[in-house]
Design a protein around this motif. Structure first.
Motif, short mmCIF file in Angstrom:
data_model
loop_
_atom_site.label_atom_id
_atom_site.label_comp_id
_atom_site.label_asym_id
_atom_site.label_seq_id
_atom_site.Cartn_x
_atom_site.Cartn_y
_atom_site.Cartn_z
N ALA A 1 0.85 -1.19 0.00
CA ALA A 1 0.00 0.00 0.00
C ALA A 1 0.88 1.25 0.00
CB ALA A 1 -0.92 0.01 1.22
N VAL A 2 0.65 2.13 -0.94
CA VAL A 2 1.41 3.39 -0.99
C VAL A 2 1.07 4.21 0.25
CG1 VAL A 2 1.79 5.52 -2.29
CG2 VAL A 2 1.57 3.33 -3.50
N ASP A 3 2.09 4.82 0.84
CA ASP A 3 1.97 5.50 2.13
C ASP A 3 0.78 6.45 2.22
OD1 ASP A 3 4.21 4.33 3.36
OD2 ASP A 3 5.56 5.70 2.32
N THR A 4 0.52 7.19 1.14
CA THR A 4 -0.50 8.24 1.21
C THR A 4 -1.90 7.70 1.39
OG1 THR A 4 -0.56 8.27 -1.22
CG2 THR A 4 0.88 9.89 -0.11
N ILE A 5 -2.13 6.46 1.04
CA ILE A 5 -3.48 5.87 1.18
C ILE A 5 -3.51 4.67 2.11
CG2 ILE A 5 -4.43 6.73 -1.00
CD1 ILE A 5 -3.22 3.14 -0.78
N ALA A 6 -2.37 4.35 2.71
CA ALA A 6 -2.26 3.12 3.49
C ALA A 6 -3.20 3.11 4.69
CB ALA A 6 -0.82 2.90 3.94
N ASP A 7 -3.26 4.20 5.44
CA ASP A 7 -4.13 4.23 6.63
C ASP A 7 -5.58 4.00 6.26
OD1 ASP A 7 -2.01 4.66 8.35
OD2 ASP A 7 -2.28 6.84 8.42
N GLU A 8 -6.04 4.69 5.22
CA GLU A 8 -7.43 4.54 4.78
C GLU A 8 -7.69 3.13 4.28
OE1 GLU A 8 -10.64 6.54 1.63
OE2 GLU A 8 -8.55 7.26 1.71
N PHE A 9 -6.74 2.60 3.54
CA PHE A 9 -6.91 1.25 3.00
C PHE A 9 -7.00 0.21 4.12
CE2 PHE A 9 -5.05 -2.79 1.65
CZ PHE A 9 -5.90 -3.12 0.61
N VAL A 10 -6.11 0.29 5.09
CA VAL A 10 -6.12 -0.66 6.21
C VAL A 10 -7.44 -0.57 6.97
CG1 VAL A 10 -5.05 -1.19 8.43
CG2 VAL A 10 -3.62 -0.80 6.42
N GLU A 11 -7.93 0.62 7.16
CA GLU A 11 -9.20 0.80 7.86
C GLU A 11 -10.35 0.14 7.10
OE1 GLU A 11 -12.14 4.48 9.22
OE2 GLU A 11 -10.01 4.87 8.85
N LYS A 12 -10.36 0.28 5.78
CA LYS A 12 -11.41 -0.32 4.97
C LYS A 12 -11.34 -1.84 5.01
CE LYS A 12 -12.11 3.47 1.67
NZ LYS A 12 -13.59 3.57 1.79
N VAL A 13 -10.13 -2.39 4.96
CA VAL A 13 -9.98 -3.84 5.03
C VAL A 13 -10.45 -4.38 6.37
CG1 VAL A 13 -8.31 -5.74 5.03
CG2 VAL A 13 -8.14 -3.94 3.31
N ALA A 14 -10.02 -3.72 7.45
CA ALA A 14 -10.40 -4.17 8.79
C ALA A 14 -11.92 -4.13 8.98
CB ALA A 14 -9.71 -3.30 9.84
N GLU A 15 -12.56 -3.09 8.45
CA GLU A 15 -14.01 -2.98 8.58
C GLU A 15 -14.71 -4.13 7.87
OE1 GLU A 15 -18.03 -2.29 7.76
OE2 GLU A 15 -16.53 -2.10 6.15
N ARG A 16 -14.23 -4.49 6.69
CA ARG A 16 -14.83 -5.61 5.94
C ARG A 16 -14.58 -6.93 6.64
NH1 ARG A 16 -14.30 -1.44 2.76
NH2 ARG A 16 -15.42 -1.27 0.77
N MET A 17 -13.42 -7.08 7.24
CA MET A 17 -13.11 -8.31 7.97
C MET A 17 -14.06 -8.51 9.15
SD MET A 17 -8.94 -8.08 7.91
CE MET A 17 -8.70 -9.46 9.03
N SER A 18 -14.49 -7.44 9.76
CA SER A 18 -15.38 -7.54 10.92
C SER A 18 -16.73 -8.13 10.55
CB SER A 18 -15.56 -6.16 11.57
OG SER A 18 -16.31 -5.31 10.72
N ARG A 19 -17.06 -8.12 9.26
CA ARG A 19 -18.36 -8.65 8.81
C ARG A 19 -18.31 -10.12 8.41
NH1 ARG A 19 -19.36 -5.14 4.09
NH2 ARG A 19 -18.19 -3.28 4.63
N LEU A 20 -17.13 -10.69 8.38
CA LEU A 20 -17.00 -12.08 7.97
C LEU A 20 -17.47 -13.02 9.08
CD1 LEU A 20 -13.46 -12.02 6.28
CD2 LEU A 20 -15.70 -11.90 5.15
#
Length: 515
Positions: free
Chosen positions: A308-327
């Protein structure tokens, strides 16, 4: 990928229950116990209990299967293309109509959820359909009058007896990558599936018999390294097809080649997904979750590293974690999103990497060890895990973990991301997520990986292309299925022909001797 290990016999009530369900070999069209007394357990991973036992073949058992295949070869080789094609079409129809039956076997022994099992079978069916098109892929070529009265043409003929050694993670799909093409082209087969989930191979062999395949053309032997080495060293076996971990793939390649065999040995992977700042982050996050945790991460094309490129990494990780919580995690028969791992030992090994990640300075965003389970408590559970800021020096980054662990490595841009991918010893699959066509074009040209996805996370080629990686993900140059699959299972003859012309008194007048 997977490798074979022997297992100690079970005891007590589990052993008595397992005695009622023994997975035998399939040789010359019949169930065969063989002469070995060694067996191993077959677990239900969602329950954590032994449900069957499987025979472990001796060297003599493997020889019996190879000899059955050798006896069947002349008749099968001489069977018309039309008849071979008809049997393959019938097999395709039977398999398509009984997908649910096979999917239930996969879920019971591997643990993957039923939807993943159905998807595995669908991808295998694509190769069966390709095998039905065998006449178009095995035609020779013809050149007329290459010299005066001389024609040159080629034919493609089967090799003979071929061996297939398949892994635990796709107990139906990987055998279907190989044996339909081998059989359609006139070879006979000895298949050694994983001892961890062996029943799918027997089911497929019985279905081929139902489709009209003559006895001895497809044989199945179970076991561990003893059976593997017997195939690799048997003088009658002409070729070996293998999918598994890189160390075992290298061993298979070297041993089989040393014994004079053709080899296609597909090894392990550490698949990267590069997410650029202009990417659709929702699409990329969905892709990372699906590709990272489908089939509990136990697949060679799973995305295990996101760059993940630094400038979007925080947002990307947050989106992945949110989706994981629904599994939902649990028994694959209950409509869950992800099932257990294949064995308790493998689950423990994968879970052990999480402490390593923390020790190496990574951030454990989602810890799968504490996941809530919809299933039996003794199942081999580990929930989806997300690890951020993983250093490339960590074993968590370097090793093929083969489980539901998604690592995020932060990079400063495209150049660093491609550099990280190209420095990896693996080269199976990779993906880039971007809306920049120029970056995508550069990526597909510059990355040293065999299968590439552009906004596609798992770039497994369709059946009429060929599957295979680069570097330590493929030993030799023989890819699986597609045109390369037909080439692997056939050998070419080139024929130069001259017929005397009766209109010239039987002489081929004007033919230069130096031609």
């Amino acid at each position: 990928m997977s490798q074979t290990t022997s297992a100690a016999p079970s005891t007590g009530t589990e052993a008595k229950a397992a005695e009622a369900t023994m997975v035998e070999h399939w040789i010359d069209g019949a169930s065969v116990a063989g002469d070995s007394e060694r067996t191993g357990p077959v677990y239900n991973p969602a329950r954590g209990v032994e449900q069957k036992r499987v025979r472990f073949a001796s060297t003599d058992d493997v020889d019996t299967a190879v000899q059955a295949a050798a006896r069947a070869f002349p008749g099968w080789r001489d069977t018309s293309i039309a008849k071979r094609q008809q049997i393959m079409f019938t097999f395709r129809e039977l398999l398509n109509s009984r997908t649910d039956e096979l999917a239930a076997i996969l879920t019971s022994e591997h643990g993957k959820v039923l939807s993943d099992a159905a998807g595995e079978i669908a991808r295998g069916l694509e190769v069966v359909e390709l095998a039905c098109a065998m006449p178009g892929y095995t035609k020779g070529e013809h050149s007329e009058n290459v010299s005066t009265g001389i024609d040159v043409y080629s034919t493609k003929q089967p090799l003979g007896v071929v061996g297939i050694i398949s892994p635990f993670n796709f107990p139906a799909m990987v055998p279907l990558w190989f044996f339909p093409l081998a059989i359609a082209t006139g070879n006979t087969v000895v298949l050694k599936p994983s001892e961890k989930d062996p029943s799918a191979a027997i089911w497929l062999a019985r279905l081929m018999q139902e489709a009209g395949l003559p006895d001895g053309v497809l044989n199945v032997v179970h076991g561990d390294k003893v059976a593997v080495d017997a195939l690799l060293e048997h003088p009658t076996v002409r070729a070996i097809s293998f999918v598994g971990s890189t160390p075992i793939a290298k061993y298979i390649y070297e041993t089989a080649a040393r014994n004079g065999k053709r080899v296609q040995a597909l090894g392990g992977a550490k698949n990267h997904m590069l997410v650029l700042p202009d990417a659709d982050l929702d699409l990329a996050a969905d892709a990372a979750v699906n590709a990272g945790f489908g089939s509990a991460g136990e697949r060679c094309m799973a995305v295990s590293v996101v760059l993940a490129v630094d400038t979007i990494a925080d947002e990307f990780v947050e989106k992945v974690a949110e989706r994981m919580s629904r599994l939902t995690i649990g028994d694959g028969t209950r409509g869950c999103d992800m099932g257990p791992l294949i064995t308790r030992e493998h689950r423990d090994k994968v879970a052990g990497y999480l402490d390593v990640a923390v020790d190496d300075g990574a951030s454990l965003v989602v810890d799968g060890r504490g996941v809530e389970i919809d299933g039996e408590p003794d199942g081999f559970w580990l929930g989806p895990t997300l690890v951020d800021k993983v250093p490339t020096s960590s074993k968590v980054y370097r090793d093929e973990i083969f489980g539901p662990v998604l690592s995020v490595v932060r990079v400063d841009g495209y150049e660093e991301g491609v550099g990280v991918i190209n420095e990896s010893p693996y080269g199976n699959g990779t993906a880039i997520f971007t809306n920049d066509g120029g970056a995508a074009r550069r990526f597909q040209r510059e990355v040293t990986v065999g299968m590439i996805g552009i906004n596609v996370p798992i770039p497994v080629p369709v059946a009429y292309h060929s599957f295979g990686g680069w570097k330590d993900s493929l030993f030799g140059d023989a890819k699986a299925y597609g045109p390369r699959g037909f080439d692997f299972y056939t050998q070419e003859k080139a024929i130069t022909s001259r017929w005397l012309d009766p209109s010239h008194g039987g002489l081929n007048l004007g033919f230069p001797q130096h031609d």
